[in-house]
Write an enzyme that holds these catalytic residues in place. Structure first.
Site, mmCIF file in Angstrom:
data_model
loop_
_atom_site.group_PDB
_atom_site.id
_atom_site.type_symbol
_atom_site.label_atom_id
_atom_site.label_comp_id
_atom_site.label_asym_id
_atom_site.label_seq_id
_atom_site.Cartn_x
_atom_site.Cartn_y
_atom_site.Cartn_z
ATOM 1 N N CYS A 82 8.327 61.199 15.570
ATOM 2 C CA CYS A 82 9.631 60.877 14.963
ATOM 3 C C CYS A 82 10.377 59.822 15.763
ATOM 4 C CB CYS A 82 10.475 62.143 14.838
ATOM 5 S SG CYS A 82 9.805 63.322 13.660
ATOM 6 N N LEU B 38 17.189 53.208 7.473
ATOM 7 C CA LEU B 38 15.916 53.904 7.334
ATOM 8 C C LEU B 38 15.584 54.065 5.859
ATOM 9 C CD1 LEU B 38 16.095 56.703 10.050
ATOM 10 C CD2 LEU B 38 14.606 54.697 10.044
ATOM 11 N N TRP C 248 8.912 56.540 14.839
ATOM 12 C CA TRP C 248 9.286 56.195 13.468
ATOM 13 C C TRP C 248 10.744 55.745 13.387
ATOM 14 C CZ3 TRP C 248 9.210 54.404 8.917
ATOM 15 C CH2 TRP C 248 10.158 54.770 7.973
ATOM 16 N N HIS C 249 11.631 56.515 13.971
ATOM 17 C CA HIS C 249 13.051 56.183 13.881
ATOM 18 C C HIS C 249 13.382 54.896 14.629
ATOM 19 C CE1 HIS C 249 14.873 59.403 11.562
ATOM 20 N NE2 HIS C 249 13.931 60.164 12.064
ATOM 21 N N ASP C 250 12.637 54.599 15.685
ATOM 22 C CA ASP C 250 12.886 53.357 16.399
ATOM 23 C C ASP C 250 12.403 52.157 15.582
ATOM 24 O OD1 ASP C 250 13.890 51.975 18.697
ATOM 25 O OD2 ASP C 250 11.826 51.623 19.314
#
Length: 118
Positions: A10, A115, A13-15
């Site tokens: 995660c 996102l 992914w979030h970065d």
């Protein structure tokens, strides 16, 4: 299995998930740039995705590595941790390329809502 493997995925992914190919200027285009180490970015991520509250623990797990290898960027470290966690969980081995540049201040983080799926 190592601690927090899902949270490491995660984190990567979030970065990286804020990348926008239609924006040419860096860091405005987002992407893997180490922005999750800033409190403002974490708060935005945590407020919109309460199930990802373990990101703070994933960051704490990676900080000693960053401290030991200060020449490695957060952006590269987050992506390496994500790929390694997937591999350790039985997923494929991802070829890695290094040399990502970190944003240097919270003001360089992408605006909230970038996102996919938001």
């Amino acid at each position: 299995m190592r601690p927090f493997p899902l949270k490491q995925v995660c984190l990567g992914w979030h970065d990286a998930g804020t990348y926008n190919k239609n924006i040419e200027e860096w860091p405005l285009r987002g992407g893997a740039n180490g922005n999750l180490r800033f409190e403002i970015e974490l708060k935005q991520t945590l407020s919109s995705q309460s199930s990802f509250s373990g990101l703070v623990n994933a960051l704490k797990l990676l900080q000693p590595i960053k401290d030991k290898y200060s020449g490695v960027t957060y952006a590269d470290l987050f992506q390496l941790a994500s790929a390694t966690a997937m591999e350790e969980a039985g997923g494929p081995k991802f070829p890695m390329k290094y040399g990502r540049v970190d944003v240097s201040e919270p003001e360089q983080c992408p605006e909230e809502g970038r996102l996919p799926g938001k």
